[in-house]
Scaffold this active site. Sequence first.
Site, PDB file in Angstrom:
ATOM      1  N   VAL A   3       0.825  -1.207   0.000  1.00 21.36           N
ATOM      2  CA  VAL A   3       0.000   0.000   0.000  1.00 21.36           C
ATOM      3  C   VAL A   3       0.859   1.255   0.000  1.00 21.36           C
ATOM      4  O   VAL A   3       0.406   2.334  -0.402  1.00 21.36           O
ATOM      5  CB  VAL A   3      -0.939  -0.029   1.229  1.00 21.36           C
ATOM      6  CG1 VAL A   3      -0.160   0.163   2.523  1.00 21.36           C
ATOM      7  CG2 VAL A   3      -2.060   0.988   1.110  1.00 21.36           C
ATOM      8  N   LYS A   4       2.125   1.143   0.426  1.00 21.33           N
ATOM      9  CA  LYS A   4       2.998   2.314   0.524  1.00 21.33           C
ATOM     10  C   LYS A   4       3.381   2.890  -0.842  1.00 21.33           C
ATOM     11  O   LYS A   4       3.843   4.025  -0.921  1.00 21.33           O
ATOM     12  CB  LYS A   4       4.265   1.947   1.300  1.00 21.33           C
ATOM     13  CG  LYS A   4       4.028   1.608   2.763  1.00 21.33           C
ATOM     14  CD  LYS A   4       3.583   2.813   3.564  1.00 21.33           C
ATOM     15  CE  LYS A   4       3.509   2.481   5.049  1.00 21.33           C
ATOM     16  NZ  LYS A   4       3.119   3.632   5.868  1.00 21.33           N
ATOM     17  N   ASP A   5       3.183   2.121  -1.915  1.00 23.32           N
ATOM     18  CA  ASP A   5       3.455   2.670  -3.255  1.00 23.32           C
ATOM     19  C   ASP A   5       2.615   3.917  -3.491  1.00 23.32           C
ATOM     20  O   ASP A   5       3.073   4.911  -4.061  1.00 23.32           O
ATOM     21  CB  ASP A   5       3.120   1.639  -4.336  1.00 23.32           C
ATOM     22  CG  ASP A   5       4.145   0.526  -4.434  1.00 23.32           C
ATOM     23  OD1 ASP A   5       5.003   0.428  -3.542  1.00 23.32           O
ATOM     24  OD2 ASP A   5       4.065  -0.258  -5.400  1.00 23.32           O
TER      25      ASP A   5
END
Length: 340
Positions: free
Chosen positions: A43-45
Amino acid sequence: MYANSLVELIGNTPLLHLRSLSNEQRNIRVFGKLECHNPGYSVKDRSALQLLRQAERDYGLKPGWSIVESTSGNMGHALAMLCAIHGYRFICVLDPKTPKANANVVRAFGGQVEMVNQPDETGSYQKKRIAVAKSLAATTPNCINLDQYNNPAAIDAHYYSTGPEIVNQLSGKVDAVVVSASTGSHLSGIARYLKERDSRTHVIGVEPEGSVVFGGVYVPHLQNGSGLSFKPGNILTDLVDETVKVSDRHAFAGCHRLALDEGLLLGGSSGSIAHAARCYVERLNDPANIVLVLPDSGVKYLETIYDDEWLSAHRLHDILRDLDTATEATEAHALALESL
């Protein structure tokens, strides 16, 4: 159709019906938002991309400049990948709790790793990591510390992408969402979007036992990347209806159950979210569509969460035995339903 840049592949992750967590008799359906399908496997993308775009607007960030960030792994992977694409130098501040694979990923993209080896007064490395990142940004020419913990751009990433995707994928029928607290960004962005659309949407925030994002006293824990020793600026607690603290035992058991029941190899935060969701479903009386935002892949945790020797070393080997018992009970229940 094809993408012209890796950036175009970020977002639009699939939503999977999780049958093992759903209760069809009561019309309760649970879905997993699979953020491991982002190119950086987490999700950090989404957050990393928005943070860089905001830095380009605010500071004139350009190729050759440096980015420095404190991270436990996934943000480091995402920023290293995106910095490689855009020609930025990346300095990643890590600590000994970070899986070795995460540090290797940063180096594979040409990033520099700075290791903080001494914990702070709480036993966590996070505050010292953040201090080192800020110091490097202040003393390195053309260097920016993105500050994922307090930068509202990270919230915007999920308000404008993850939240709308969830609503569209379920044709607007979202009754509850279960999200890891992490740095606060994706929980706050998703919650803000869903609450603005329908204030009745139930938001459940999840963190490890020992994390203090939702209060309490910090205690070191084994779950990597989903807990903090302080309350970040990006956590908007007024948007969270319910908070759940999950033990390492329940989190890692949740991971193994997702692998056995759904064929999903995911990280510890996904296991804790699944555990919180099971507890929530058990007490629900009305039909509901529930979305679990599952943050990352389990590939980086093959030497920890999915390693029998590591589990034994941390006195968690019996979770596998407990899983066998749970599986037998589930199968017996399914057979009983089929005979009705």
